[in-house]
Design an enzyme around this catalytic site. Structure first.
Site, short mmCIF file in Angstrom:
data_model
loop_
_atom_site.label_atom_id
_atom_site.label_comp_id
_atom_site.label_asym_id
_atom_site.label_seq_id
_atom_site.Cartn_x
_atom_site.Cartn_y
_atom_site.Cartn_z
N SER A 58 -9.58 -0.84 7.19
CA SER A 58 -9.18 -0.68 5.80
C SER A 58 -8.53 -1.89 5.14
CB SER A 58 -8.22 0.50 5.65
OG SER A 58 -8.97 1.68 5.59
N LYS A 111 0.85 -1.20 0.00
CA LYS A 111 0.00 0.00 0.00
C LYS A 111 0.88 1.24 0.00
CE LYS A 111 -3.91 2.02 2.60
NZ LYS A 111 -4.74 1.87 3.81
N SER A 126 -9.64 1.65 2.94
CA SER A 126 -8.84 2.45 2.02
C SER A 126 -7.78 1.65 1.26
CB SER A 126 -8.15 3.56 2.80
OG SER A 126 -7.26 2.99 3.76
N1 GLN Z 1 -12.71 3.91 6.43
C1 GLN Z 1 -12.09 4.34 7.64
C2 GLN Z 1 -11.74 5.81 7.53
O1 GLN Z 1 -12.06 6.39 6.56
C3 GLN Z 1 -10.93 3.49 7.95
C4 GLN Z 1 -9.69 3.86 7.27
C5 GLN Z 1 -8.54 2.98 7.56
O2 GLN Z 1 -8.66 1.93 8.20
N2 GLN Z 1 -7.37 3.41 7.11
O3 GLN Z 1 -11.17 6.38 8.39
#
Ligand code: GLN
Length: 462
Positions: free
Chosen positions: A158, A59, A134
């Protein structure tokens, strides 16, 4: 054939497969640069490592010497890290090849990989849909068969949420199991590097390699790397809790059917299944969306156009330089998070929001302790309330987007290990089932996942 030529062949084949997946916009590294680097890495990698020759995509918020690290943001466009994240260094030491940087929501903020400054990532099989986020780029590449495993990061689900949307395995380890050194900070008390694999075993063996102590991260526990359990014959002796709050009346009926079928399979495997209650569950999303932005607003203060990335110049003084760099460099969602974060931390609001959120966080952790103290080994839930949604569907309403994290963000708030395993399909779209385990007992969670993976008809309609 020598081992090095094996690795070079594996590198070339991986580059070909990744090139074929181009339409997904899952990779930020230009394919030419990737191919060249993969072959070079394969020529020099030490043979004998447990991941020898295995291409692992990373990532884009995890620092690598190879390739840029932009975090999906314009504010870090062109940034190249002078060091490898510890997880990446451990992968390399085990013989793995760094197979490029994957697209993600900017700084990990999002649930659909639509909030990337480099365009959205496409769901691996349904092009009108999102892969989740994400870490959507990593999930899509693994699901498309381009790489056997990839690293993602988790602040609030995420890895597990995109794993569920894409029909693959995603693991978030216990907070402190994997070093955060070189993971670009979002919410430091929540962040962990996680792993995607096409099977429990692929994900687990990558996790075992990246786990373990690291003097460069004081929040990383001084523990030996995770030891992989063997695949159990059955689940005799396991007690699995089903928290009723994770099966609300408005749960997607297909997701419910898939979970009920998985629960039947767990029982057939010999597990004792019990209904349990985690009463503070409804407060998890509001708590997460106070704590995470608060920490993010502080972590992201460092991007000011002075030390990293591009500078949006022409400003008359330093304050104006900060304003123009941050104003132009951050996307809308990141700006929203910084505003929420500074608001909940500001004098007069701190007690009402941030302090309250920390108190609720403690109650969420107590919920799990109560369940585990009563003899439950693991909790099983749906990973997400729906299957992969359509691109654009939740962009206009951030709260709808936030609610897709409803079942995943709790594990980050309480630091527990959790993972998503494919358990079936609904109208062709994958459904994930989630295990949440006890602190540093990833091995038990993996045993249950191995058994479920083998017994559940994961590619059949539920
Ligand atoms: N979807 C969550 C957010 O927008 C989690 C993001 C993540 O785990 N990096 O914060």
């Amino acid at each position: 054939m020598t081992e090095a030529t094996d690795a070079v062949q594996s590198a070339r084949a991986a580059a070909d497969r990744i090139a074929k997946a181009k339409r997904l916009n899952a990779l930020l590294t230009p394919i030419k640069e990737l191919r060249k680097s993969l072959v070079q890495q394969a020529q020099t990698v030490h043979p004998g490592g447990v991941l020898y020759g295995m291409p692992v995509a990373i990532k884009d918020n995890i620092c690598t010497l190879e390739f840029e690290t932009s975090c999906g943001s314009k504010i870090l466009e062109g940034y190249r890290s002078p060091f490898d994240a510890t997880a990446v260094a451990k992968l390399k030491a085990a013989g793995a090849l760094v197979a490029g940087k994957t697209n993600c929501d900017e700084f990990g903020m999002g649930s659909s990989t639509e909030h990337s400054a480099y365009g959205r990532t496409i769901h691996p099989t349904e092009k009108t849909r999102v892969p989740g986020g994400s870490s959507g780029g990593s999930a899509a590449l693994v699901a498309a068969g381009a790489v056997p495993a990839a690293l993602g990061s988790e602040t609030g689900g995420s890895v597990r949420q995109p794993a569920s949307f894409c029909g693959i395995v995603g693991i978030k380890p216990t907070y402190g199991r994997v070093s955060r050194y070189g993971l670009v900070a979002f919410g430091s008390s929540l962040d962990q590097i996680g792993v995607f694999g096409r099977s429990v075993h692929d994900a687990a063996r990558v996790l075992s390699v990246i786990s373990g102590r690291d003097p460069k991260d004081a929040t990383c526990e001084g523990r030996d790397p995770l030891r992989l359990p063997t695949v159990p014959e059955n689940l005799d002796g396991f007690v699995i809790g089903i928290p009723k709050e994770y099966f609300p009346p408005d749960l997607d009926p297909g997701v419910r059917r898939a979970c009920e079928r998985a629960i039947r399979v767990l029982k057939e495997l010999g597990a004792a299944v019990r209904e349990v209650s985690l009463p503070h569950t409804p407060y998890a999303v509001p708590t997460y969306y106070i704590v995470a932005p608060a920490e993010a607003s502080s972590n992201l203060a460092r991007y000011d156009g002075v030390r990293y990335g591009p500078r949006f110049d022409g400003a008359p003084d330093v304050a104006a330089l900060y304003r123009s760099t941050r104003g132009q460099g951050f996307g809308a969602e990141v700006r929203r998070r910084i505003l929420i974060g500074t608001y909940v931390l500001s004098s007069g609001y701190y007690d009402a929001y941030y302090r309250k959120a920390q108190q609720v966080r403690a109650l969420l952790a107590q919920d799990f302790r109560n369940v585990f103290d009563r003899g439950v080994d693991l909790v099983f839930t749906p990973t997400t309330p729906t299957t992969a949604f359509k691109a654009g569907e939740k962009l206009a309403d951030p709260v709808q987007m936030y609610l897709s994290d409803i079942f995943v963000c709790t594990a980050n708030l309480v630091g527990l290990p959790a993972m998503s395993v494919p358990i079936g399909r609904v109208k062709g779209l994958p459904v994930g089932g989630q295990f949440i385990g006890q602190t540093f007992l990833e091995d038990e969670m993996l045993e249950a996942a191995y058994a479920l993976e083998r017994a559940v008809p994961a590619v059949e309609e539920a």
